[in-house]
Design a protein around this motif. Sequence first.
Motif, PDB file in Angstrom:
ATOM      1  N   GLY A 191      33.253 -44.901  62.832  1.00  0.00           N
ATOM      2  CA  GLY A 191      34.070 -45.010  61.850  1.00  0.00           C
ATOM      3  C   GLY A 191      35.404 -44.834  62.087  1.00  0.00           C
ATOM      4  N   THR A 192      35.904 -44.485  63.405  1.00  0.00           N
ATOM      5  CA  THR A 192      37.140 -44.332  63.800  1.00  0.00           C
ATOM      6  C   THR A 192      37.530 -45.119  64.697  1.00  0.00           C
ATOM      7  OG1 THR A 192      36.651 -42.646  65.513  1.00  0.00           O
ATOM      8  CG2 THR A 192      37.019 -41.824  63.039  1.00  0.00           C
ATOM      9  N   GLY A 193      38.980 -45.429  65.320  1.00  0.00           N
ATOM     10  CA  GLY A 193      39.508 -46.082  66.466  1.00  0.00           C
ATOM     11  C   GLY A 193      38.727 -45.274  67.758  1.00  0.00           C
ATOM     12  N   GLU A 194      38.992 -44.044  67.679  1.00  0.00           N
ATOM     13  CA  GLU A 194      38.257 -43.548  68.737  1.00  0.00           C
ATOM     14  C   GLU A 194      36.805 -43.961  69.348  1.00  0.00           C
ATOM     15  OE1 GLU A 194      41.226 -40.335  67.196  1.00  0.00           O
ATOM     16  OE2 GLU A 194      39.977 -41.716  66.380  1.00  0.00           O
ATOM     17  N   ALA A 195      35.872 -44.288  68.172  1.00  0.00           N
ATOM     18  CA  ALA A 195      34.641 -44.511  68.442  1.00  0.00           C
ATOM     19  C   ALA A 195      34.513 -45.776  68.986  1.00  0.00           C
ATOM     20  CB  ALA A 195      33.928 -44.490  66.964  1.00  0.00           C
ATOM     21  N   ARG A 196      35.546 -46.830  68.354  1.00  0.00           N
ATOM     22  CA  ARG A 196      35.627 -48.031  68.699  1.00  0.00           C
ATOM     23  C   ARG A 196      36.150 -48.302  70.361  1.00  0.00           C
ATOM     24  NH1 ARG A 196      39.739 -51.784  68.527  1.00  0.00           N
ATOM     25  NH2 ARG A 196      40.777 -50.467  67.146  1.00  0.00           N
ATOM     26  N   HIS A 197      37.095 -47.574  70.352  1.00  0.00           N
ATOM     27  CA  HIS A 197      37.531 -47.455  71.992  1.00  0.00           C
ATOM     28  C   HIS A 197      36.313 -46.972  73.032  1.00  0.00           C
ATOM     29  CE1 HIS A 197      41.192 -49.032  70.494  1.00  0.00           C
ATOM     30  NE2 HIS A 197      41.603 -47.954  70.135  1.00  0.00           N
ATOM     31  N   LEU A 198      35.525 -46.113  72.363  1.00  0.00           N
ATOM     32  CA  LEU A 198      34.764 -45.303  73.160  1.00  0.00           C
ATOM     33  C   LEU A 198      33.429 -46.271  73.574  1.00  0.00           C
ATOM     34  CD1 LEU A 198      33.613 -42.860  74.751  1.00  0.00           C
ATOM     35  CD2 LEU A 198      32.659 -42.292  72.429  1.00  0.00           C
ATOM     36  N   ALA A 199      33.166 -47.163  72.445  1.00  0.00           N
ATOM     37  CA  ALA A 199      32.002 -47.753  72.603  1.00  0.00           C
ATOM     38  C   ALA A 199      32.387 -49.078  73.767  1.00  0.00           C
ATOM     39  CB  ALA A 199      31.667 -48.608  71.310  1.00  0.00           C
ATOM     40  N   THR A 203      26.342 -47.483  67.804  1.00  0.00           N
ATOM     41  CA  THR A 203      27.495 -46.866  67.005  1.00  0.00           C
ATOM     42  C   THR A 203      26.999 -46.959  65.445  1.00  0.00           C
ATOM     43  OG1 THR A 203      29.049 -47.499  68.623  1.00  0.00           O
ATOM     44  CG2 THR A 203      29.824 -46.956  66.628  1.00  0.00           C
ATOM     45  N   SER A 204      26.770 -45.814  64.918  1.00  0.00           N
ATOM     46  CA  SER A 204      26.543 -45.681  63.594  1.00  0.00           C
ATOM     47  C   SER A 204      27.932 -45.662  62.852  1.00  0.00           C
ATOM     48  CB  SER A 204      25.929 -44.351  63.471  1.00  0.00           C
ATOM     49  OG  SER A 204      25.654 -44.078  62.081  1.00  0.00           O
ATOM     50  N   ARG A 205      27.931 -46.325  61.686  1.00  0.00           N
ATOM     51  CA  ARG A 205      29.189 -46.110  60.759  1.00  0.00           C
ATOM     52  C   ARG A 205      28.566 -45.918  59.486  1.00  0.00           C
ATOM     53  NH1 ARG A 205      33.992 -48.497  61.552  1.00  0.00           N
ATOM     54  NH2 ARG A 205      33.970 -49.192  59.436  1.00  0.00           N
ATOM     55  N   LEU A 206      29.355 -44.907  58.594  1.00  0.00           N
ATOM     56  CA  LEU A 206      28.765 -44.701  57.100  1.00  0.00           C
ATOM     57  C   LEU A 206      29.719 -45.595  56.285  1.00  0.00           C
ATOM     58  CD1 LEU A 206      28.510 -40.744  57.553  1.00  0.00           C
ATOM     59  CD2 LEU A 206      26.811 -42.558  57.628  1.00  0.00           C
ATOM     60  N   GLY A 207      30.948 -45.719  56.552  1.00  0.00           N
ATOM     61  CA  GLY A 207      31.705 -46.438  55.539  1.00  0.00           C
ATOM     62  C   GLY A 207      31.442 -47.839  55.313  1.00  0.00           C
ATOM     63  N   LEU A 208      32.074 -48.553  54.216  1.00  0.00           N
ATOM     64  CA  LEU A 208      31.817 -49.882  53.856  1.00  0.00           C
ATOM     65  C   LEU A 208      32.985 -50.710  54.632  1.00  0.00           C
ATOM     66  CD1 LEU A 208      31.194 -49.587  49.978  1.00  0.00           C
ATOM     67  CD2 LEU A 208      29.614 -49.794  51.931  1.00  0.00           C
ATOM     68  N   ALA A 209      34.311 -50.182  54.890  1.00  0.00           N
ATOM     69  CA  ALA A 209      35.215 -51.053  55.753  1.00  0.00           C
ATOM     70  C   ALA A 209      34.621 -51.473  56.964  1.00  0.00           C
ATOM     71  CB  ALA A 209      36.461 -49.933  55.780  1.00  0.00           C
ATOM     72  N   PRO A 210      35.081 -52.552  57.448  1.00  0.00           N
ATOM     73  CA  PRO A 210      34.338 -53.331  58.505  1.00  0.00           C
ATOM     74  C   PRO A 210      35.185 -52.709  59.843  1.00  0.00           C
ATOM     75  CG  PRO A 210      35.865 -54.761  57.323  1.00  0.00           C
ATOM     76  CD  PRO A 210      35.565 -53.574  56.654  1.00  0.00           C
ATOM     77  N   PRO A 211      34.854 -52.689  60.797  1.00  0.00           N
ATOM     78  CA  PRO A 211      35.800 -51.919  62.155  1.00  0.00           C
ATOM     79  C   PRO A 211      37.127 -52.857  62.284  1.00  0.00           C
ATOM     80  CG  PRO A 211      33.429 -52.310  62.735  1.00  0.00           C
ATOM     81  CD  PRO A 211      33.750 -53.058  61.385  1.00  0.00           C
ATOM     82  N   ALA A 212      38.070 -52.035  62.631  1.00  0.00           N
ATOM     83  CA  ALA A 212      39.446 -52.757  63.093  1.00  0.00           C
ATOM     84  C   ALA A 212      39.360 -53.786  64.049  1.00  0.00           C
ATOM     85  CB  ALA A 212      40.511 -51.590  63.188  1.00  0.00           C
ATOM     86  N   GLY A 213      38.346 -53.871  64.793  1.00  0.00           N
ATOM     87  CA  GLY A 213      38.272 -54.770  65.927  1.00  0.00           C
ATOM     88  C   GLY A 213      36.637 -54.911  66.471  1.00  0.00           C
ATOM     89  N   PRO A 214      36.528 -55.484  67.495  1.00  0.00           N
ATOM     90  CA  PRO A 214      35.031 -55.866  67.895  1.00  0.00           C
ATOM     91  C   PRO A 214      34.520 -54.295  68.432  1.00  0.00           C
ATOM     92  CG  PRO A 214      36.599 -57.589  68.885  1.00  0.00           C
ATOM     93  CD  PRO A 214      37.197 -56.597  68.275  1.00  0.00           C
ATOM     94  N   VAL A 215      33.372 -54.048  68.237  1.00  0.00           N
ATOM     95  CA  VAL A 215      32.612 -52.896  68.874  1.00  0.00           C
ATOM     96  C   VAL A 215      31.512 -53.319  69.792  1.00  0.00           C
ATOM     97  CG1 VAL A 215      31.679 -50.714  68.176  1.00  0.00           C
ATOM     98  CG2 VAL A 215      33.442 -51.662  66.833  1.00  0.00           C
ATOM     99  N   ALA A 216      31.474 -52.882  70.998  1.00  0.00           N
ATOM    100  CA  ALA A 216      30.329 -53.375  71.882  1.00  0.00           C
ATOM    101  C   ALA A 216      29.277 -52.501  71.562  1.00  0.00           C
ATOM    102  CB  ALA A 216      30.840 -52.903  73.161  1.00  0.00           C
TER     103      ALA A 216
END
Length: 292
Positions: free
Chosen positions: A9-17, A32-45
């Motif tokens: 749910g954060t930029g750190e999580a996306r960069h880490l993945a 990667t688990s996300r709780l919020g409704l907002a889509p990621p700011a970019g691709p998540v592996a």
Amino acid sequence: MPRLLIIGGTGEARHLANAVAAIYGHNLKLVTSRLGLAPPAGPVAGDMRQGGFGGVSGLVDYFKQENIDWVIDASHPFAATISRNTRTACLETGRDYLRIERPSWRRPVGGKWPSYSGFERLCAALPDTAEHCFLTLGSAGAAAFATAYRRQKEQSRRPLPRRYWLIRVICPPDDQERNRWQAAFGPLLSPLNMIRLSRQGRCGGFALWVGRGPFTFSREAALLGQFRIDCLIAKMSGGSATRAKLAAADHLGIPCLLLERPFSVQSSLLERNDQVSGVAAALDWLAQKYPQ
């Protein structure tokens, strides 16, 4: 194959993945688990899991069913419940746990950034001179603030100042949230209509500004000026994506009221050396668990 769960749910999580996928490839199962409704700011592996787990017991069941080996909690600093539940579930099941705790913002010398614990105190700290407020607490935070502000209006022995509210969110609110905001802040206005009415001294209201960081200093300064903002209300989120609003407010002499982070699991984590402040350190931790 070993399995890693990232609480995201954060930029750190996306960069880490993305970094983990680049390093380990198909040698590690990544979710990667996300709780919020907002889509990621970019691709998540890796694989993406949307929604909650059902508390500690749900996390325990998920760890066992999916054979999770390691958990890295990269959730938002204000997501205290999921952090606490994840930590507890890891202790109960013997899973290795790491928390990425984003550092708080450092107050500049002379910066007007008082912080308050809880929405009631945050509302009470609003100066009477604040008539054009910029609320940047996220949708859930804005709803909680609206509840506290409405209670303050009902309990106040004198009328509160007429105020206009610019509320920035990543996703538009649902009907329930919108109704709660209207009960606290007045009618929903378009941004342009709010600017016009505020200059005419009409009754207050609120406008929505849908946007997602990172924001630049120049853009934030222009927004504050355009809406004649005289009070900024934000979370002590840390990070670079939204810090520009504070710098712009300081530059324009606008006071900033910050909501302090909720109590989380930091105190116990520091003793066990299972907390880091960034993605690079989290990758080092994972490399010790699973050398390549």
